[in-house]
Design a protein around this motif. Structure first.
Motif, mmCIF file in Angstrom:
data_model
loop_
_atom_site.group_PDB
_atom_site.id
_atom_site.type_symbol
_atom_site.label_atom_id
_atom_site.label_comp_id
_atom_site.label_asym_id
_atom_site.label_seq_id
_atom_site.Cartn_x
_atom_site.Cartn_y
_atom_site.Cartn_z
ATOM 1 N N ALA A 138 0.896 -1.268 0.103
ATOM 2 C CA ALA A 138 0.143 -0.125 0.028
ATOM 3 C C ALA A 138 0.895 1.279 -0.014
ATOM 4 C CB ALA A 138 -0.867 0.001 1.148
ATOM 5 N N HIS A 139 2.026 1.235 0.417
ATOM 6 C CA HIS A 139 2.863 2.142 0.662
ATOM 7 C C HIS A 139 3.781 2.500 -0.606
ATOM 8 C CE1 HIS A 139 1.808 1.952 4.656
ATOM 9 N NE2 HIS A 139 1.843 3.394 4.821
ATOM 10 N N VAL A 140 4.425 1.348 -0.925
ATOM 11 C CA VAL A 140 5.560 1.516 -2.114
ATOM 12 C C VAL A 140 5.022 1.780 -3.589
ATOM 13 C CG1 VAL A 140 7.349 0.334 -0.864
ATOM 14 C CG2 VAL A 140 5.861 -0.942 -2.266
ATOM 15 N N THR A 141 3.577 1.209 -3.641
ATOM 16 C CA THR A 141 2.861 1.478 -4.967
ATOM 17 C C THR A 141 2.449 2.764 -4.868
ATOM 18 O OG1 THR A 141 0.928 0.557 -4.178
ATOM 19 C CG2 THR A 141 2.174 -0.893 -5.272
ATOM 20 N N ARG A 142 2.217 3.475 -3.786
ATOM 21 C CA ARG A 142 2.000 4.916 -3.963
ATOM 22 C C ARG A 142 3.022 6.180 -4.044
ATOM 23 N NH1 ARG A 142 -1.744 1.727 -2.702
ATOM 24 N NH2 ARG A 142 -3.791 2.278 -2.124
ATOM 25 N N GLY A 143 4.544 5.277 -3.868
ATOM 26 C CA GLY A 143 5.506 6.398 -3.955
ATOM 27 C C GLY A 143 6.204 6.523 -2.882
ATOM 28 N N HIS A 174 0.523 10.240 7.939
ATOM 29 C CA HIS A 174 -0.765 10.117 7.423
ATOM 30 C C HIS A 174 -1.515 11.400 7.550
ATOM 31 C CE1 HIS A 174 -1.610 5.547 7.228
ATOM 32 N NE2 HIS A 174 -0.256 5.829 6.831
ATOM 33 N N ARG A 175 -1.233 12.281 8.629
ATOM 34 C CA ARG A 175 -2.138 13.326 8.592
ATOM 35 C C ARG A 175 -1.470 14.590 7.781
ATOM 36 N NH1 ARG A 175 -2.251 12.959 14.695
ATOM 37 N NH2 ARG A 175 -4.072 11.849 15.245
ATOM 38 N N ASN A 176 -0.492 14.530 7.421
ATOM 39 C CA ASN A 176 0.386 15.642 6.870
ATOM 40 C C ASN A 176 0.607 15.686 5.490
ATOM 41 O OD1 ASN A 176 0.660 17.451 9.267
ATOM 42 N ND2 ASN A 176 2.089 16.001 9.778
ATOM 43 N N VAL A 177 0.348 14.146 4.871
ATOM 44 C CA VAL A 177 0.878 13.943 3.339
ATOM 45 C C VAL A 177 -0.132 14.820 2.710
ATOM 46 C CG1 VAL A 177 -0.419 11.779 3.118
ATOM 47 C CG2 VAL A 177 1.638 12.289 1.751
ATOM 48 N N LYS A 178 -1.326 14.974 3.246
ATOM 49 C CA LYS A 178 -2.425 15.912 2.407
ATOM 50 C C LYS A 178 -2.326 17.136 3.196
ATOM 51 C CE LYS A 178 -5.928 13.747 0.415
ATOM 52 N NZ LYS A 178 -6.165 13.442 -1.024
ATOM 53 N N HIS A 179 -3.061 18.059 3.068
ATOM 54 C CA HIS A 179 -3.113 19.418 3.515
ATOM 55 C C HIS A 179 -1.867 19.814 4.049
ATOM 56 C CE1 HIS A 179 -7.108 18.024 3.569
ATOM 57 N NE2 HIS A 179 -6.859 16.976 4.018
ATOM 58 N N TYR A 180 -0.905 19.629 3.121
ATOM 59 C CA TYR A 180 0.570 20.124 3.697
ATOM 60 C C TYR A 180 0.495 21.868 4.024
ATOM 61 C CZ TYR A 180 -0.476 21.770 -0.992
ATOM 62 O OH TYR A 180 -1.277 21.901 -2.307
ATOM 63 N N PRO A 187 5.196 17.144 0.951
ATOM 64 C CA PRO A 187 4.703 15.953 0.633
ATOM 65 C C PRO A 187 5.858 15.285 -0.789
ATOM 66 C CG PRO A 187 3.238 17.395 -0.381
ATOM 67 C CD PRO A 187 4.186 18.087 0.369
ATOM 68 N N ALA A 188 6.531 16.206 -1.377
ATOM 69 C CA ALA A 188 7.531 15.768 -2.121
ATOM 70 C C ALA A 188 8.725 14.805 -1.537
ATOM 71 C CB ALA A 188 8.199 17.094 -2.890
ATOM 72 N N LEU A 189 8.947 14.957 -0.489
ATOM 73 C CA LEU A 189 9.724 14.329 0.267
ATOM 74 C C LEU A 189 9.189 12.774 0.602
ATOM 75 C CD1 LEU A 189 11.216 16.865 3.106
ATOM 76 C CD2 LEU A 189 12.497 15.958 1.263
ATOM 77 N N VAL A 190 8.098 12.794 0.771
ATOM 78 C CA VAL A 190 7.461 11.471 1.223
ATOM 79 C C VAL A 190 7.045 10.563 -0.030
ATOM 80 C CG1 VAL A 190 5.361 10.759 2.280
ATOM 81 C CG2 VAL A 190 6.684 12.341 3.276
ATOM 82 N N TYR A 222 -0.091 15.489 -6.746
ATOM 83 C CA TYR A 222 -0.115 13.912 -6.589
ATOM 84 C C TYR A 222 -0.836 13.582 -5.243
ATOM 85 C CZ TYR A 222 1.572 9.309 -6.417
ATOM 86 O OH TYR A 222 1.717 7.804 -6.180
ATOM 87 N N ALA A 223 -0.345 14.391 -4.377
ATOM 88 C CA ALA A 223 -0.594 13.855 -2.967
ATOM 89 C C ALA A 223 -2.155 14.218 -2.783
ATOM 90 C CB ALA A 223 0.181 14.655 -1.812
ATOM 91 N N ASP A 224 -2.699 15.188 -3.425
ATOM 92 C CA ASP A 224 -3.762 15.392 -3.390
ATOM 93 C C ASP A 224 -5.097 14.132 -4.057
ATOM 94 O OD1 ASP A 224 -3.930 17.829 -2.040
ATOM 95 O OD2 ASP A 224 -4.169 19.161 -3.570
ATOM 96 N N LYS A 225 -4.401 13.549 -5.021
ATOM 97 C CA LYS A 225 -5.043 12.676 -5.681
ATOM 98 C C LYS A 225 -4.970 11.272 -4.733
ATOM 99 C CE LYS A 225 -3.832 13.646 -10.069
ATOM 100 N NZ LYS A 225 -2.697 13.188 -11.031
ATOM 101 N N LEU A 226 -4.029 10.989 -3.853
ATOM 102 C CA LEU A 226 -4.115 9.983 -3.337
ATOM 103 C C LEU A 226 -5.518 9.992 -2.132
ATOM 104 C CD1 LEU A 226 -0.487 10.096 -1.724
ATOM 105 C CD2 LEU A 226 -1.296 8.279 -3.255
ATOM 106 N N ASP A 227 -5.883 8.789 -1.863
ATOM 107 C CA ASP A 227 -6.989 8.433 -0.753
ATOM 108 C C ASP A 227 -6.181 9.273 0.397
ATOM 109 O OD1 ASP A 227 -8.385 7.080 -2.521
ATOM 110 O OD2 ASP A 227 -7.719 5.319 -1.903
ATOM 111 N N PRO A 228 -7.200 9.730 1.175
ATOM 112 C CA PRO A 228 -6.535 10.279 2.307
ATOM 113 C C PRO A 228 -5.699 9.101 3.284
ATOM 114 C CG PRO A 228 -8.954 10.879 2.238
ATOM 115 C CD PRO A 228 -8.429 10.074 0.977
#
Ligand code: HEC
Ligand code: HEC
Ligand code: HEC
Ligand code: HEC
Ligand code: HEC
Length: 238
Positions: A138-143, A174-180, A187-190, A222-228
């Protein structure tokens, strides 16, 4: 009376060091127990049956992590390779090294693999409690790259745990990858652009040649397109 009082007072120099020693010992124990790597797990680095080095194989030789951890994109578990994977090379390379006592046990006299020794008894390093659920794929396929959670494994002679793997640590990402924007989190680091940078590339960060094309708007989009990423209890405690 006066004499007893004097005698007791005289005991102080004798008793005081004993009390100091006991209290000091207790404090040392508490600090050692709670803050030592074994308790927090950060820095945990057990002795392994073969002195295998990631710094040599993944670093100097540049082997991709997935050569050995080949389930990491498909399964919850990254998995540790069977002895056979090592023998692909070590049947020939350094086959007589004293460091390979275990690998020799893995082979029968005719050279075939001894089934009992199919897997080397590696000591597990990273382990979260059974009541929490974690999924590598779930993590590595999301980058989310290996380096975000395991650090520069390609520079480690012996793998050690570098992140706490605690609930607070999971939730922080999890809380920060969106709403940066609200939180000053990049999010570019993650999350990296998987079409351009391998998830196993350990050098991801501001010095990476692709980073400047990705940080800022592209990574945010990109981060915004991820599921929260999950913050509900039932997401990780199933
Ligand atoms: C040649 C095979 C091989 C390659 C390539 C390899 N590993 Fe490993 N890895 C192992 C073996 C064997 C172990 C178990 C022994 C140990 O902990 O060193 C291991 C253990 C680990 C562990 C600790 C597992 C635990 O018990 O918690 C992590 C994390 C890890 N590898 C990450 C990586 C990363 C990241 C890469 C790529 C940069 C990588 N590995 C490349 C063979 C490999
Ligand atoms: C792609 C080929 C390849 C694979 C697969 C591989 N190795 Fe190696 N390994 C090498 C090479 C090359 C060296 C360096 C030999 C030298 O120093 O001349 C080496 C060195 C080592 C050494 C040091 C030997 C010594 O005497 O200094 C150990 C220990 C080792 N590997 C363990 C492992 C283990 C355990 C695995 C499986 C998890 C593994 N290797 C998988 C190629 C490989
Ligand atoms: C989001 C964080 C995260 C990422 C990204 C990540 N790991 Fe892990 N890894 C963990 C956690 C947490 C554990 C402990 C899991 C458990 O106890 O079930 C672990 C355990 C492991 C283990 C040993 C146990 C197992 O699952 O078989 C290996 C090997 C490993 N990781 C390798 C890798 C490799 C290789 C990559 C990159 C392709 C990677 N990890 C990416 C967090 C991560
Ligand atoms: C570095 C950032 C980061 C860390 C650390 C992290 N995660 Fe995640 N997690 C993510 C991202 C990104 C996603 C994917 C969101 C999506 O599905 O689009 C995700 C998704 C998940 C999912 C949903 C899986 C699914 O099936 O869709 C679970 C469960 C999860 N993480 C558990 C954990 C646990 C447990 C930890 C700590 C041991 C952890 N995560 C640490 C970034 C992280
Ligand atoms: C992103 C994944 C994730 C989510 C969401 C999550 N937890 Fe956890 N939780 C964990 C992990 C990982 C651990 C630590 C496991 C370990 O220490 O090995 C943990 C540990 C715990 C513990 C044990 C005490 C502690 O703090 O270590 C409790 C109690 C707990 N969680 C309750 C909750 C509740 C209640 C919620 C919802 C508000 C929640 N968790 C949401 C991943 C998560």
């Amino acid at each position: 009376m006066a004499q007893i009082f004097t005698r007791r007072t005289n005991m102080i120099p004798v008793i005081a060091p004993v009390i100091v020693a006991i209290v000091g010992g207790m404090l040392t124990f508490v600090v050692w127990f709670w803050f030592s790597p074994k308790h927090t797990d950060v820095g945990y680095k057990p002795r392994q049956p073969i002195p295998y080095s990631h710094a040599l194989h993944a670093g100097d030789m540049g082997m991709d992590c997935r050569y050995c951890h080949n389930n990491v994109e498909r399964s919850a578990y990254a998995g540790v390779p069977p002895t056979n994977t090592c023998l692909n090379c070590h049947n020939l390379v350094k086959a007589n090294s004293p460091k390979f006592r275990w690998l020799r046990q893995a082979k029968n006299e005719d050279g075939s693999i001894n089934i009992d020794a199919e897997s080397t008894p590696w000591k597990r390093i990273h382990k979260i409690a059974d009541y929490a659920y974690f999924d590598h794929s779930a993590h590595v396929t999301r980058g989310v790259g290996c380096v975000s959670c395991h650090g520069r494994v390609d520079k480690m002679v012996e793998v050690k745990q570098v992140e706490p793997l605690s609930m607070g640590w999971c939730l922080d990402c999890h809380r920060n990858v969106k709403h940066y924007e609200d939180r000053g989190f990049d999010p570019a680091l993650v999350v990296r652009p998987l079409d351009r940078v391998e998830v196993t590339d350990m050098t991801w960060g501001p010095d990476h040649p692709e980073f400047k094309n990705w940080s800022g708007k592209a990574a945010n989009a990109y981060a915004d397109k991820l599921d929260p990423p999950i913050v509900q209890c039932s997401g990780c405690h199933r």
